[in-house]
Design an enzyme around this catalytic site. Structure first.
Site, PDB file in Angstrom:
ATOM      1  N   HIS A 396      28.053 -30.997  50.839  1.00 57.61           N
ATOM      2  CA  HIS A 396      28.850 -29.488  50.471  1.00 57.61           C
ATOM      3  C   HIS A 396      28.346 -28.816  50.240  1.00 57.61           C
ATOM      4  O   HIS A 396      29.252 -27.580  49.880  1.00 57.61           O
ATOM      5  CB  HIS A 396      29.448 -30.269  48.490  1.00 57.61           C
ATOM      6  N   ASP A 400      32.746 -27.544  53.821  1.00 54.88           N
ATOM      7  CA  ASP A 400      33.922 -27.190  52.955  1.00 54.88           C
ATOM      8  C   ASP A 400      34.255 -28.332  53.077  1.00 54.88           C
ATOM      9  O   ASP A 400      34.891 -29.075  53.708  1.00 54.88           O
ATOM     10  CB  ASP A 400      34.146 -25.773  53.454  1.00 54.88           C
TER      11      ASP A 400
END
Length: 424
Positions: A396, A400
């Site tokens: 992450h 995204d």
């Protein structure tokens, strides 16, 4: 007589130290030239260290699990000749392997002077007498089977390669020593108080370190999507029926590799490596797909290089070659490094959902769960379809959530409409 001191060799790639994983000899053993003395573990693979001389082992330079510097004393061997102290680095490693060491056949040279080391186990029928600390070669499934049957695995003779214990060896052991039908059940319910301590060294230590490092450094998140693989399974069956005899059988994996390649054209951020110390993301045009492969000592990830330039059958052949090399201990360090994205599958044991751990410094890993037949509603009708989940994880810090979801949806569309895999 003289003493030949063998030092830890320079294995290359700037490696300054390695872990001593296992000795194949002990003090007092007679060894011959090219006989494997020890296994050492680099950051990428297991390497066998051979003897450059004939002689008798008089001293070992370390214990399994010890990290040794290149150039440090590995082993001392008494040799015939002048009494000078001779020093050398071990010759170039004869084999690079990510699996448990194999039993090496001793080569007799000058029988009057040197004889082969005695075997560690003496076999009689399906029973074998091993040393108490000797761990027999066996797959996890065989070990579980032996545990369920209450069999001490070290007492069973292995009929597989390098003395590996197979399921049929367990049955032969029971047939000879415990022939009555109640014995297996009685053994399974017997009280047990034994314990086994297993030192975490070699490949298992490297796997543990990499998994811990990955979960501590990357910001993992997983995304699961259900895919209807009925059409692609029909295509696979058709291609195998038509071309299987001449080109080889196709599994689902080469189709998944192809889907990755096509989807990455629109999502290049997934085919990347993240150097979190330099704070640099490197996106790569080449798609080097790591294919997670289970071996007797743990998870290996051989790499299908330039998957973007391979046909289905080319990918299938390379996946098969690399998987066999990893399982048989023949995969090189180069074949176990350099991936840009990883594909992991547990095959028929794939379960419903998994949360795969990233193969750092990659930023995406695609996990494949098992195929099951389920009733589904298609155009208002309940029909039986073949369904499969993709359980994938992403970093992450780089990827995204929306991009990850769109990427997996793109793979889903390609697999559900397999003609689109080949439309340019």
């Amino acid at each position: 007589m003289g003493t030949h001191v063998i030092k830890m060799p320079d294995i290359g790639e700037g490696i300054a130290e390695v872990e001593l994983s296992q000795w194949h000899v002990k003090v007092g053993d007679l060894v011959v030239e090219d006989q494997v003395l020890a296994d050492v573990m680099t950051d990428k693979a297991m390497v066998d260290i051979p003897s450059p001389v004939h002689g008798k082992v008089i001293a070992l330079g370390g214990q399994p699990g010890e990290v040794m510097a290149v150039g440090s004393v590995l082993i001392s061997i008494e040799v015939e000749g002048a009494g000078n102290l001779k020093e050398s680095a071990a010759p170039a490693p004869v084999k690079e392997a990510p699996v448990a060491p194999k039993v090496e056949a001793a080569v007799e040279s000058k029988p009057a002077a040197v004889t082969a080391p005695r075997p560690a186990a003496v076999c009689q029928g399906p029973m074998v007498a091993r040393e108490a600390n000797e761990r027999p070669l066996a797959s996890p499934a065989v070990r579980k089977h032996a545990l369920d049957l209450g069999i001490q695995l070290r007492l069973v003779r292995g009929s597989g390669p390098a003395g590996r214990v197979l399921h049929e060896d367990l049955e032969a052991y029971l047939a000879q020593g415990q022939s009555n039908a109640s014995a297996p059940a009685a053994a399974a319910y017997a009280q047990r108080n034994d314990e086994e301590q297993i030192q975490v060294i070699g490949m298992r230590r490297k796997i543990a370190q990499r998994m811990q490092d990955a979960t501590q450094r990357a910001a993992h998140f997983s995304y699961v999507e259900e895919i209807d693989v009925t059409a692609i399974e029909e295509l696979r069956a058709h291609l195998n029926e038509k071309h299987g005899a001449s080109r080889g059988k196709l599994t689902l994996l080469p189709f998944l590799v192809r889907a990755l390649v096509v989807a990455l054209r629109d999502f290049p951020q997934m085919n990347a490596r993240y150097d979190d110390e330099a704070q640099v993301i490197t996106r790569l045009g080449a798609v080097h797909v790591g294919v997670a492969t289970q071996s007797d000592v743990g998870l290996m990830v051989p790499v299908v290089r330039h998957a973007e330039a391979r046909s289905l059958w080319d990918s299938a052949a390379e996946i098969s070659r690399l998987a066999n090399a990893a399982r048989n201990g023949k995969a090189s360090r180069d074949e176990l490094s350099g991936s840009t994205i990883t594909l992991t599958s547990l095959g028929a044991l794939g379960g419903i959902v998994s949360t795969p751990v990233l193969n750092l410094p990659e930023v995406a890993i695609v996990g494949v769960n098992k195929i099951v037949e389920r009733p589904m509603v298609v155009k208002g009708q309940v029909v039986i379809r073949k369904m499969m989940n993709l359980s994938s994880s992403f970093d992450h810090r780089v990827v995204d959530g929306m991009d990850a979801a769109l990427f997996i949806q793109a793979i889903r569309g390609l697999l559900e409409q397999p003609a689109t895999l080949f439309v340019e």
